[in-house]
Write a protein that holds these residues in place. Structure first.
Motif: not given
Ligand SMILES: [Zn+2]
Length: 519
Positions: A100-105, A132-135, A172-173
């Motif tokens: 499992t990969l969390v993207l958007g860092n 994640l959503i990127g600021h 996710l954030g």
């Protein structure tokens, strides 16, 4: 209670015939408890029984896991794997047990996650994906080129709207990258306001902080302020102490993080298993010079005054960081002149000009940036600090990697080896922590922190993301000089009940799912 559970599990009869039973393995269930011998039965992508699964009820495929460890598939919460669209097998991740990969860092993600997810789901891919959503992505979209100022009320509302939509799409954030453009121009109050939108959906704030060197304590204060004021959990990306002046300060740093937790802040961190970082070479240049990209840089540096001031600024910064030169900075990939790839700045200067003094090194950095820039690896951390971080109970293990294109460039080896290296080098060989604890940091800790529901543990009802490996044989093989080497020692890697890696071979299966927050 644990003893009781163990007895209850002793013989488990399964009502439905499983698709697959992993028999007689040593089960590390992901919670950090000591391993126990047993079977894992799988049906329709889920774990349906754990323990001594009654043989009569299991006519499906059986794999003997005697002498092997069975663990939940590893969860990598810090990736830049948006390029999975082009490399759906994500082989570098699967072959080190990451399912499992969390993207958007680091502030950078897809802007429209809903669309991105649909496109992915249409095409199929091997690991599970969340983001994640990127600021920085959102700020760039809303504020265009007017980067170096706070947003107007209208702009802030527009950013909140994008973030709200991303959270509805399952983000996710929110992530920030506060050393990068345009995140570097955001003030704390902007980040608090946007984090409140994230908090309204129950998301997390994940930050590549404003400093990982001499200003790191201020940077941590900012993370804590955001978590407190916006009332959401916070996560520090790739925890490190960068630069010689900071080496050895891990007791103070960890004490500061523990203090924040004692004050009620929900705070976690991740780390990769190497003492070198990786980012753009232009991190060596002043921010103001790189706004607008390589073209804008090449115009600005033509001014004799700017040139002179920049050289002085770079020398001064090196001096403050107790560095003689740029030999700690290795060019990973420069498209324009591939001879530089794998050389440090000093070596590249020698190759390019026949001279490698500091002035020529700086000249080379200007030259590379003028010609489109480069990715780079910076050898800037101390092993003792890294070891202290990896033993800490709130640290999880993450690669900070994209999907690697095999044999392209000389990228940081973490993309091929990170998860395996924690288990092999730090748990098994150096005994820095127990194997079950290392596995917890790769499984249930990230799943709970990032709300990946039904993942990260070997437990009935949970997704059958599983790795089967020989703890004595597991190994990362990628090095800084020769990074394109897959990890080895994995007998099986399963994603949602489907075998993807068998005996260190990826079979091109694409059982990955998009994981939306809390679902
Ligand atoms: Zn980062």
């Amino acid at each position: 209670m644990r003893a009781l559970l163990a007895t209850l599990w002793f013989v488990v009869s399964v009502n439905a015939a499983p698709d697959l039973v992993l028999r007689n393995g040593l089960i590390y269930d992901g919670t950090g408890r000591a391993p126990f011998k047993g079977d894992v039965a799988i049906k329709d992508g889920r774990i349906i029984a754990v323990g001594n699964v009654a043989r009569a009820g299991a006519p499906g495929k059986v794999i003997d896991a005697n002498g092997l460890a069975i663990a939940p598939g590893f969860i990598d919460v810090h990736t830049h794997a948006e390029n999975i669209v082009y490399h759906p097998k994500a082989e570098n991740f699967l072959r080190m047990g990451v399912t499992t990969l969390v993207l958007g860092n680091c502030g950078s993600s897809k802007l429209n996650l809903g669309e991105f997810y649909i496109k992915l789901e249409e095409n199929g891919f091997s690991p599970n994906i969340a983001s994640l959503i990127g600021h920085g992505t959102v700020r760039g979209q809303v504020m265009g080129g007017s980067l170096r100022r706070p947003p107007t009320a209208t702009e802030l509302a527009a950013m909140q709207k994008h973030i709200d939509q991303a959270m509805r799409d399952g983000a996710l954030g929110m992530s920030t990258g506060l050393i990068y453009l345009p995140g570097v121009f955001a003030r704390t109050d902007e980040l608090v306001a946007l984090s409140k939108t994230v908090a309204a959906h129950g998301g997390i704030y994940a930050s590549h902080m404003r400093s990982e060197g001499t200003n790191i304590f201020n940077a941590i204060d900012e993370v804590c302020t955001i978590a407190e004021q916006a009332k959401l959990p916070a996560h520090i990306s790739h925890l490190k102490l960068a630069g010689r002046p900071m080496w050895g300060k891990h007791p103070q740093l960890l004490a500061r993080l523990d203090q924040a937790r004692a004050e009620g802040i929900r705070l976690t961190h991740d780390q990769y298993a190497y003492t070198a970082s990786s980012t753009s070479l232009h991190q060596l240049l002043p921010d103001a010079l790189i706004v607008g990209g390589a073209k804008a840089f090449s115009q600005r540096i033509k001014s004799a005054k700017t040139h002179r001031e920049t050289v002085a600024w770079m020398k001064d910064r090196l001096h403050r960081r107790q560095r003689e030169d740029y030999s700690y900075a290795v060019i990973a990939y420069h498209k324009k002149d591939k001879r530089f790839n794998g050389l440090n700045v000093k070596e590249a200067a020698k190759l390019c000009y026949g001279e490698d003094d500091l002035d020529h090194q700086i000249m080379l950095i200007f030259e590379v940036e003028t010609n489109g820039g480069a990715s780079a690896v910076f050898h800037g951390m101390h092993e003792d600090d890294a070891r202290a971080f990896l033993r800490h109970p709130h640290t999880m293990f993450a690669s900070d990697s994209s999907v690697r294109a095999f044999e392209v460039g000389v990228p940081h080896p973490r993309g091929y080896g990170n998860a395996a290296r924690f288990l092999a080098r730090y748990a098994r060989d150096q005994k820095q922590l127990k194997l079950e604890e290392a596995i917890r940091k790769l499984t249930s800790l990230p799943a709970r922190t990032f709300q990946l529901k039904g993942r990260g543990e070997i437990r009935p009802g949970f997704a059958a993301d599983l790795v089967v490996f020989d703890p004595a044989k597991i190994q990362d093989n990628a090095t800084f000089k020769a990074p394109h080497q897959y990890a080895t020692g994995f007998r099986l890697v399963l994603v949602n009940g489907k075998v993807v890696v068998e005996n260190d071979k990826h079979n091109a299966a694409g059982p990955g799912q998009v994981i939306r927050r809390g679902k």
